[in-house]
Design an enzyme around this catalytic site. Structure first.
Site, PDB file in Angstrom:
ATOM      1  N   ASP A  50      79.330  81.711   8.814  1.00  0.00           N
ATOM      2  CA  ASP A  50      78.091  82.187   8.177  1.00  0.00           C
ATOM      3  C   ASP A  50      77.007  81.126   8.334  1.00  0.00           C
ATOM      4  O   ASP A  50      77.304  79.956   8.541  1.00  0.00           O
ATOM      5  CB  ASP A  50      78.316  82.392   6.671  1.00  0.00           C
ATOM      6  CG  ASP A  50      79.169  83.608   6.346  1.00  0.00           C
ATOM      7  OD1 ASP A  50      79.265  84.520   7.182  1.00  0.00           O
ATOM      8  OD2 ASP A  50      79.737  83.630   5.236  1.00  0.00           O
ATOM      9  N   ARG A  92      76.064  87.077  14.996  1.00  0.00           N
ATOM     10  CA  ARG A  92      75.589  88.030  13.987  1.00  0.00           C
ATOM     11  C   ARG A  92      74.122  87.682  13.723  1.00  0.00           C
ATOM     12  O   ARG A  92      73.785  86.524  13.482  1.00  0.00           O
ATOM     13  CB  ARG A  92      76.380  87.868  12.691  1.00  0.00           C
ATOM     14  CG  ARG A  92      75.858  88.777  11.576  1.00  0.00           C
ATOM     15  CD  ARG A  92      76.217  88.237  10.212  1.00  0.00           C
ATOM     16  NE  ARG A  92      77.612  88.326   9.902  1.00  0.00           N
ATOM     17  CZ  ARG A  92      78.211  87.494   9.022  1.00  0.00           C
ATOM     18  NH1 ARG A  92      77.522  86.536   8.433  1.00  0.00           N
ATOM     19  NH2 ARG A  92      79.487  87.621   8.767  1.00  0.00           N
TER      20      ARG A  92
HETATM   21  P1  FDA Z   1      65.822  94.324   3.794  1.00  0.00           P
HETATM   22  O1  FDA Z   1      65.977  93.250   2.772  1.00  0.00           O
HETATM   23  O2  FDA Z   1      64.486  94.597   4.356  1.00  0.00           O
HETATM   24  O3  FDA Z   1      66.441  95.645   3.193  1.00  0.00           O
HETATM   25  C1  FDA Z   1      66.395  96.892   3.836  1.00  0.00           C
HETATM   26  C2  FDA Z   1      66.884  97.946   2.859  1.00  0.00           C
HETATM   27  O4  FDA Z   1      68.288  97.734   2.614  1.00  0.00           O
HETATM   28  C3  FDA Z   1      66.235  97.843   1.476  1.00  0.00           C
HETATM   29  O5  FDA Z   1      65.069  98.605   1.405  1.00  0.00           O
HETATM   30  C4  FDA Z   1      67.326  98.368   0.578  1.00  0.00           C
HETATM   31  O6  FDA Z   1      67.331  99.782   0.604  1.00  0.00           O
HETATM   32  C5  FDA Z   1      68.590  97.892   1.238  1.00  0.00           C
HETATM   33  N1  FDA Z   1      69.064  96.608   0.681  1.00  0.00           N
HETATM   34  C6  FDA Z   1      68.975  95.382   1.265  1.00  0.00           C
HETATM   35  N2  FDA Z   1      69.571  94.446   0.495  1.00  0.00           N
HETATM   36  C7  FDA Z   1      70.028  95.097  -0.594  1.00  0.00           C
HETATM   37  C8  FDA Z   1      70.731  94.674  -1.745  1.00  0.00           C
HETATM   38  N3  FDA Z   1      71.076  93.415  -1.953  1.00  0.00           N
HETATM   39  N4  FDA Z   1      71.048  95.616  -2.673  1.00  0.00           N
HETATM   40  C9  FDA Z   1      70.725  96.918  -2.475  1.00  0.00           C
HETATM   41  N5  FDA Z   1      70.060  97.370  -1.393  1.00  0.00           N
HETATM   42  C10 FDA Z   1      69.711  96.480  -0.482  1.00  0.00           C
HETATM   43  N6  FDA Z   1      72.129  85.894   5.346  1.00  0.00           N
HETATM   44  C11 FDA Z   1      72.174  84.584   5.674  1.00  0.00           C
HETATM   45  O7  FDA Z   1      71.213  83.861   5.439  1.00  0.00           O
HETATM   46  N7  FDA Z   1      73.307  84.067   6.263  1.00  0.00           N
HETATM   47  C12 FDA Z   1      74.388  84.837   6.575  1.00  0.00           C
HETATM   48  O8  FDA Z   1      75.373  84.336   7.130  1.00  0.00           O
HETATM   49  C13 FDA Z   1      74.332  86.216   6.240  1.00  0.00           C
HETATM   50  N8  FDA Z   1      75.372  87.050   6.511  1.00  0.00           N
HETATM   51  C14 FDA Z   1      75.228  88.415   6.353  1.00  0.00           C
HETATM   52  C15 FDA Z   1      76.233  89.278   6.781  1.00  0.00           C
HETATM   53  C16 FDA Z   1      76.026  90.648   6.738  1.00  0.00           C
HETATM   54  C17 FDA Z   1      77.109  91.567   7.243  1.00  0.00           C
HETATM   55  C18 FDA Z   1      74.799  91.166   6.236  1.00  0.00           C
HETATM   56  C19 FDA Z   1      74.534  92.636   6.221  1.00  0.00           C
HETATM   57  C20 FDA Z   1      73.840  90.316   5.759  1.00  0.00           C
HETATM   58  C21 FDA Z   1      74.039  88.941   5.783  1.00  0.00           C
HETATM   59  N9  FDA Z   1      73.073  88.056   5.299  1.00  0.00           N
HETATM   60  C22 FDA Z   1      73.168  86.721   5.616  1.00  0.00           C
HETATM   61  C23 FDA Z   1      71.998  88.559   4.400  1.00  0.00           C
HETATM   62  C24 FDA Z   1      70.719  88.862   5.138  1.00  0.00           C
HETATM   63  O9  FDA Z   1      70.098  87.671   5.563  1.00  0.00           O
HETATM   64  C25 FDA Z   1      69.730  89.649   4.239  1.00  0.00           C
HETATM   65  O10 FDA Z   1      69.399  88.857   3.123  1.00  0.00           O
HETATM   66  C26 FDA Z   1      70.255  90.979   3.748  1.00  0.00           C
HETATM   67  O11 FDA Z   1      70.979  91.651   4.738  1.00  0.00           O
HETATM   68  C27 FDA Z   1      69.100  91.897   3.284  1.00  0.00           C
HETATM   69  O12 FDA Z   1      68.247  92.151   4.346  1.00  0.00           O
HETATM   70  P2  FDA Z   1      68.218  93.510   5.205  1.00  0.00           P
HETATM   71  O13 FDA Z   1      68.367  93.128   6.616  1.00  0.00           O
HETATM   72  O14 FDA Z   1      69.252  94.445   4.724  1.00  0.00           O
HETATM   73  O15 FDA Z   1      66.750  94.045   5.054  1.00  0.00           O
END
Ligand code: FDA
Length: 303
Positions: free
Chosen positions: A129, A180
């Site tokens: 990660d 990732r």
């Molecule tokens: P965004 O935040 O724009 O969200 C898009 C939509 O998804 C929102 O409108 C909402 O509907 C939904 N959503 C997103 N987060 C939500 C939540 N917590 N609860 C409910 N709904 C939510 N980061 C990092 O810094 N280091 C890492 O190693 C990882 N590893 C990782 C693994 C995996 C499999 C995922 C999916 C994510 C990570 N992350 C991470 C976290 C990543 O950086 C980010 O903070 C989250 O994925 C939220 O961003 P989105 O890309 O989903 O977009």
């Protein structure tokens, strides 16, 4: 401001102690499988039965004691053995500060090397990660060392909110990395990270497209439907085969979207965290979506 407050609170030991006293019942179970390997295994099996792959994440970070870091590495090896024994469709993801990166980078390297070696023996894979920006160089250094030592079953993470990630990706393309791509979950200063969501999103799409076109394996890790559909368009237009990518999402976040992608025939992996050290992880999930704070507040009110 709420995001900054929640991410600031993620580092508070006092709040962590308070949260642990009140257990997982206030709502942490929405995002965390439970505190034990048995809890993880039950959740992973259920997801596998619905066609979803899993990435196991034993929660923990910022471990300073050498014995605790070694013990954490042994727990990860135990998870790999359990996955093999139960024939789960699951890989493992870990944070290098959980294995002692802050206190002793060489010891952390030896710890993670042991986990990656055990994974290789069992035909499995380990993802490192990515944590806050001060750990990017040491984490990518460990990743490169492992690859140079001949371990192909290890991957890394790049965050699209960091200006540097494009250059980091280009620097890795020569050895067909398994990456990732995420937006990034930590509180970062404008000196290193984009502030505007539109910039973070656009950089995410560009990183995904570059990695899909020229990388080894791309994990598109987001719950953002618009970016997922853009990646799908790119995958179709460039005939990227299904063994070169997957979508990844977090346990408890947008499960209907996860199921929908599986129904459409796309590979999806769900990151399933578990363990007693769930507090900082939970705070990062709350910071991502203010509505989650209301969900917790209403649980506390009812309790
Ligand atoms: P965004 O935040 O724009 O969200 C898009 C939509 O998804 C929102 O409108 C909402 O509907 C939904 N959503 C997103 N987060 C939500 C939540 N917590 N609860 C409910 N709904 C939510 N980061 C990092 O810094 N280091 C890492 O190693 C990882 N590893 C990782 C693994 C995996 C499999 C995922 C999916 C994510 C990570 N992350 C991470 C976290 C990543 O950086 C980010 O903070 C989250 O994925 C939220 O961003 P989105 O890309 O989903 O977009």
């Amino acid at each position: 401001m709420l995001r900054a407050a929640l991410l600031g609170a993620a580092g508070s030991r006092t709040l962590q102690r308070f949260a642990h006293r009140h257990g997982m019942n206030l709502g942490a179970r929405r995002f965390v499988a439970g505190e034990t390997l048995d809890d993880f295994s039950a959740v992973a099996r259920g997801l596998n039965e619905r066609g979803l792959r899993v990435a196991a994440g034993l929660l923990g970070e910022d471990v300073r004691d050498a014995r605790d870091a070694r013990a954490a590495a042994q727990l990860f090896e135990g998870i790999l053995e359990r996955i093999a024994a139960e024939r789960l469709q699951a890989t493992v993801a870990l944070k290098l500060t959980h294995l002692g990166l802050e206190a002793d980078p060489q010891a952390a390297y030896e710890n993670v090397r042991g986990v990656v070696e055990r994974a290789r023996e069992l035909g499995n894979f380990v993802r490192l990660d990515m944590e806050s920006s001060r750990y990017v160089d040491p984490t990518l250094h460990v990743y490169r060392r492992l690859r140079a030592a001949g371990y192909a079953n290890v991957g890394a993470v790049l965050q699209s909110y960091l200006y540097r990630s494009q250059a980091d990706l280009r620097g890795m393309l020569a050895f067909a990395p398994n990456l990732r791509l995420v937006k990034g979950a930590y509180l970062e200063p404008p000196a290193v990270a984009y502030r505007k969501k539109s910039d973070v999103d656009e950089n995410f799409a560009r990183l995904v497209e570059l990695c899909l076109r020229e990388g080894g394996f791309t994990a598109v890790a987001t719950h953002d439907e618009r970016l997922i559909e853009r990646a799908i368009d790119f995958i179709r237009a460039n005939r990227i085969s299904a063994d070169r990518y997957e979508f990844q999402m977090l346990y408890g976040v947008r499960p209907a979207l996860q199921a929908d992608l599986v129904r459409r025939g796309f590979p999806v992996r769900v990151a399933v965290p578990f363990g007693t050290q769930w507090y900082p992880y939970l705070m990062r999930r709350l910071a991502e979506r203010p509505a989650n704070v209301l969900f917790f507040a209403s649980n506390m009110w009812r309790a």
